[in-house]
Design an enzyme around this catalytic site. Sequence first.
Site, PDB file in Angstrom:
ATOM      1  CE  LYS A 118      14.430  15.714   5.593  1.00  0.00           C
ATOM      2  NZ  LYS A 118      13.233  15.073   6.187  1.00  0.00           N
ATOM      3  CG  ASP A 158      15.124  12.035   5.322  1.00  0.00           C
ATOM      4  OD1 ASP A 158      13.964  12.210   5.711  1.00  0.00           O
ATOM      5  OD2 ASP A 158      15.407  11.878   4.105  1.00  0.00           O
ATOM      6  N   GLY A 230      10.693  -0.032  -0.513  1.00  0.00           N
ATOM      7  CA  GLY A 230      11.876   0.175   0.306  1.00  0.00           C
ATOM      8  C   GLY A 230      12.076  -0.968   1.277  1.00  0.00           C
ATOM      9  CG  PHE A 231      15.485  -2.898   1.834  1.00  0.00           C
ATOM     10  CD1 PHE A 231      16.663  -2.816   2.566  1.00  0.00           C
ATOM     11  CD2 PHE A 231      15.534  -2.721   0.455  1.00  0.00           C
ATOM     12  CE1 PHE A 231      17.876  -2.578   1.935  1.00  0.00           C
ATOM     13  CE2 PHE A 231      16.755  -2.481  -0.181  1.00  0.00           C
ATOM     14  CZ  PHE A 231      17.924  -2.405   0.563  1.00  0.00           C
ATOM     15  N   GLY A 232      14.201   0.101   4.241  1.00  0.00           N
ATOM     16  CA  GLY A 232      14.956   0.858   5.254  1.00  0.00           C
ATOM     17  C   GLY A 232      14.178   0.980   6.550  1.00  0.00           C
ATOM     18  CB  ALA A 235      10.200  -0.324   4.467  1.00  0.00           C
ATOM     19  CD1 TRP A 236      12.727  -3.727  10.751  1.00  0.00           C
ATOM     20  CD2 TRP A 236      12.656  -1.738  11.797  1.00  0.00           C
ATOM     21  NE1 TRP A 236      12.943  -3.936  12.098  1.00  0.00           N
ATOM     22  CE2 TRP A 236      12.911  -2.738  12.756  1.00  0.00           C
ATOM     23  CE3 TRP A 236      12.572  -0.408  12.222  1.00  0.00           C
ATOM     24  CZ2 TRP A 236      13.070  -2.441  14.113  1.00  0.00           C
ATOM     25  CZ3 TRP A 236      12.738  -0.115  13.558  1.00  0.00           C
ATOM     26  CH2 TRP A 236      12.982  -1.118  14.496  1.00  0.00           C
TER      27      TRP A 236
END
Length: 441
Positions: A118, A158, A230-232, A235-236
């Site tokens: 990471k 990420d 979320g809406f990134g 989530a999309w």
Amino acid sequence: MARLQAKYPLEKEYLQAVQEVLESIEDVYNQHPEFEKAKIVERLVEPDRIFTFRVTWIDDKGEVQTNTGYRIQFNSAIGPYKGGLRFHKAVTPSMLKFLGFEQTFKNALTTLPMGGAKGGSDFDPVGKSNDEIMRFCQAFMLELWNCIGPDQDIPAGDVGVGGREIGYLYGMYKKLARQYNTGVLTGKGGTWGGSILRPEATGFGALYFTQHLLQKAGKDIKGKKVALSGFGNVAWGAATKARELGAKVVAISGPDGVCEIPDGITPEMIDYMLVMRASNRNKVQDMADKFPGAVKFTAGKKSWCVPVDIALPCAFQNELSEEDAKELKANGCWCCCEVSNMGCQPGAIHFFQHNGILFAPGKAVNAGGVATSGLEMTQNAEHISWDAKEVDEKLHFIMKSIHEQCVKYGTQPDGSVDYVKGANIAGFMKVATAMLEQGTI
Ligand code: 2IT
């Protein structure tokens, strides 16, 4: 654990991730004296190496800015280091160590030969212009390029790093290395070595896993109400597939609050999630402003206060607390599949598991993302690209296999499945065995 706590007393997320795995594997570990003799756990919890570097760039006002960059090469027992880059203001070595540790087990579950890594930076993309993002990515790669390679270490996206950032990172890599090494990064654009479906893969894979989990429990996702956070990118993808499978996504959220969508998310709203992400505003309220009437915004609330059947945390670690878990249950929720890495706090997981709520951990549920990165690496190595059908079938097969591994190692005497145990033991057995076979290094 006591030794690690004394050595790294401030590294909360890292200690939390290690504690969960060690608790899960304790019984199995004690049945294998050869692991104990080779000190597998003592070796596995320490990253192989950590690169830390200064990243200096110039903002739009002409001012010099300095951030810290990291790459943590955690474990290479079963393949080259592989894992994403996180750009977020709260990034610390502890956060990236927890993510690298988790990645090692997750990658082992994918059936593909990838070790764990990471990286990232405390660079905050919120409010930054496109040019600032580009200059930061270029400055970041100036330091990173020497540490990575297609058979050495392969970063990807990420939180805060999507297709745009991978593009800028790759452009600078290519200039420095003077090689068109497509396999050095994944999540690339479709015309220059990216795999079709990689952007969707984390969310799609999470829903495929959820389908298998529900099927095993004798349930169906069709017609069920789902809350996402979320809406990134994640989530999309999850919203897209949940809708396709006949579920109704009634909540999404952001750091500013929750958007309730009583009639379910529409394709136009799903498309708008991409616009919101590209704006770098980090405000979910924009969705309610764009679709007044259909979407109701409440400031300061999370998705977990909305009555649903299924909760899918898709945002950040520790985003779902024990109190949230209790509220979900009180409102009728009976399933939580963690899509974010370590999205649920230990108290929440404990509550779910002791109150009859189906629960599966992120390292199993979200592994479709990195698995499709693995498929991108294969296509790059062969200099070919597969069509969507081929990638989707392979992703399906991988998620099914991950579910089977959880069932194999996590089935309890009463017939129920402890997915946390199952995922941790399956990942551990693969990595530990490889470490043992490669000797003391
Ligand atoms: O947490 C994850 O698995 C990712 N951010 C994806 C990593 C990757 O290499 O595709």
